[in-house]
Design an enzyme around this catalytic site. Structure first.
Site, PDB file in Angstrom:
ATOM      1  N   ASP A 190     -10.479   1.831 -24.625  1.00  0.00           N
ATOM      2  CA  ASP A 190     -10.660   1.497 -23.209  1.00  0.00           C
ATOM      3  C   ASP A 190     -10.722   2.751 -22.360  1.00  0.00           C
ATOM      4  O   ASP A 190     -10.027   3.732 -22.644  1.00  0.00           O
ATOM      5  CB  ASP A 190      -9.443   0.705 -22.693  1.00  0.00           C
ATOM      6  CG  ASP A 190      -9.567  -0.776 -22.986  1.00  0.00           C
ATOM      7  OD1 ASP A 190     -10.658  -1.211 -23.353  1.00  0.00           O
ATOM      8  OD2 ASP A 190      -8.551  -1.476 -22.826  1.00  0.00           O
ATOM      9  N   GLU A 193       2.246  -7.938   8.579  1.00  0.00           N
ATOM     10  CA  GLU A 193       2.174  -6.484   8.784  1.00  0.00           C
ATOM     11  C   GLU A 193       3.097  -5.719   7.853  1.00  0.00           C
ATOM     12  O   GLU A 193       3.035  -4.508   7.761  1.00  0.00           O
ATOM     13  CB  GLU A 193       2.521  -6.152  10.239  1.00  0.00           C
ATOM     14  CG  GLU A 193       1.554  -6.735  11.239  1.00  0.00           C
ATOM     15  CD  GLU A 193       0.110  -6.360  10.936  1.00  0.00           C
ATOM     16  OE1 GLU A 193      -0.150  -5.169  10.721  1.00  0.00           O
ATOM     17  OE2 GLU A 193      -0.743  -7.264  10.916  1.00  0.00           O
ATOM     18  N   PRO A 252       0.815  -1.224   0.000  1.00  0.00           N
ATOM     19  CA  PRO A 252       0.000   0.000   0.000  1.00  0.00           C
ATOM     20  C   PRO A 252       0.847   1.272   0.000  1.00  0.00           C
ATOM     21  O   PRO A 252       0.328   2.359  -0.212  1.00  0.00           O
ATOM     22  CB  PRO A 252      -0.826  -0.112   1.289  1.00  0.00           C
ATOM     23  CG  PRO A 252      -0.329  -1.281   2.035  1.00  0.00           C
ATOM     24  CD  PRO A 252       0.549  -2.089   1.157  1.00  0.00           C
ATOM     25  N   ARG A 298      -3.246  -8.099 -20.764  1.00  0.00           N
ATOM     26  CA  ARG A 298      -4.213  -7.816 -21.836  1.00  0.00           C
ATOM     27  C   ARG A 298      -3.698  -6.770 -22.825  1.00  0.00           C
ATOM     28  O   ARG A 298      -4.229  -6.633 -23.922  1.00  0.00           O
ATOM     29  CB  ARG A 298      -5.572  -7.423 -21.266  1.00  0.00           C
ATOM     30  CG  ARG A 298      -5.602  -6.140 -20.506  1.00  0.00           C
ATOM     31  CD  ARG A 298      -6.949  -5.934 -19.830  1.00  0.00           C
ATOM     32  NE  ARG A 298      -8.025  -5.641 -20.765  1.00  0.00           N
ATOM     33  CZ  ARG A 298      -8.189  -4.475 -21.373  1.00  0.00           C
ATOM     34  NH1 ARG A 298      -7.336  -3.500 -21.154  1.00  0.00           N
ATOM     35  NH2 ARG A 298      -9.190  -4.285 -22.205  1.00  0.00           N
TER      36      ARG A 298
HETATM   37  N1  ADE Z   1      -0.855  -5.148  -0.060  1.00  0.00           N
HETATM   38  C1  ADE Z   1      -1.734  -4.767   0.859  1.00  0.00           C
HETATM   39  N2  ADE Z   1      -2.497  -3.765   0.432  1.00  0.00           N
HETATM   40  C2  ADE Z   1      -2.077  -3.465  -0.835  1.00  0.00           C
HETATM   41  C3  ADE Z   1      -2.463  -2.510  -1.793  1.00  0.00           C
HETATM   42  N3  ADE Z   1      -3.429  -1.624  -1.582  1.00  0.00           N
HETATM   43  N4  ADE Z   1      -1.804  -2.508  -2.971  1.00  0.00           N
HETATM   44  C4  ADE Z   1      -0.802  -3.380  -3.192  1.00  0.00           C
HETATM   45  N5  ADE Z   1      -0.399  -4.303  -2.307  1.00  0.00           N
HETATM   46  C5  ADE Z   1      -1.024  -4.345  -1.137  1.00  0.00           C
END
Ligand code: ADE
Length: 249
Positions: free
Chosen positions: A172, A119, A92, A157
């Protein structure tokens, strides 16, 4: 293209890659996808892949040794020559995935994707092993597996020969910076709802004009922030200004 995926849960990838365009792309050898269980690169009796966080705190962190060893083993099997080999951590904290990044990734011969879990991942993996970090959105998944599937789907793709018609890629959503125009198929009248007349007219210039206007309108309604980066001609910009000032959306 060859994609190597490091994961603690290789079984999660089975069904998505055994249907539809993936299966076809794999069968036609346009892409090969290899799964590597991070646990196989551990040497203790319990195959330990994670440990407590130094300094204290909740949760477990993925250890560096199995991740480094897995990547080094994969790299030694890849004859990449001088070509760049992206090693991507799904997290994230990464750069936000978008169509442009999918296009960029589709140009490589090899990709290595690392699915984080628990975590987090020991920071030394970030600092000294990966070349890129990607997030698929501002939310937290329980691991990088689903994110890796999203990235691979969007990338594969785009590869030549994978979709039936490459031309359809140009329309697209997000490719032109706009959302895609509305699409219809038969029957022309369904429950009293008719297909817009222009689409049945056979007039290709009119159809193209209608589609472009609809794409702009739809983008303005749903994702107005995208219009700042879209390549609009001066007439189209005037149309947007007119729609905004008259409030006729
Ligand atoms: N791992 C956990 N959350 C994620 C996300 N939002 N994007 C990529 N990998 C992740």
């Amino acid at each position: 293209m060859q994609v190597d995926i490091l994961t603690l849960f290789p079984q999660m990838f089975q069904s998505p890659f055994s249907v539809g365009i993936f299966q076809r792309a794999i069968d036609q050898k346009l892409v090969s996808i290899n799964f590597h269980d991070i646990r196989h690169y551990t040497y203790d009796k319990h195959h330990t892949v994670d440990d407590y966080v130094y300094g204290g705190g909740a949760g477990m962190v993925l250890k560096p040794e199995p991740v480094f060893e897995a990547v080094e083993s994969i790299k030694s099997d890849i004859k990449s020559g001088d070509s760049v080999l992206p090693i991507i951590l799904l997290t994230p904290q990464g750069r936000l995935f978008c169509q442009e990044i999918a296009q960029e990734l589709s140009t490589y011969r090899n990709l290595i994707l690392i699915c984080g879990h628990y975590e987090g991942v020991d920071e030394r993996v970030r600092e000294h092993l990966v070349t890129d970090e990607i997030s698929i959105g501002d939310y937290v998944l329980s691991g990088g597996e689903l994110a890796a599937m999203v990235v691979i789907d969007a990338v594969v793709r785009l590869m030549p020969g994978v979709l039936g018609s490459e031309a359809s890629l140009l329309d697209d959503s997000h490719v032109s910076g706009l959302l895609e125009y509305p699409q219809y198929t038969g029957p022309p009248l369904y429950r009293g709802w008719s297909v817009p007349q222009v689409l049945l007219s056979g007039n290709h210039a009119q159809i193209a004009k209608w589609r472009r206007e609809q794409a702009i309108l739809r983008t303005l309604e749903r994702r107005p922030e995208l219009l700042d980066k879209a390549n609009l001609c001066s007439d189209e910009k005037r149309l947007v200004d007119h729609l905004l000032t008259t409030g006729s959306l």
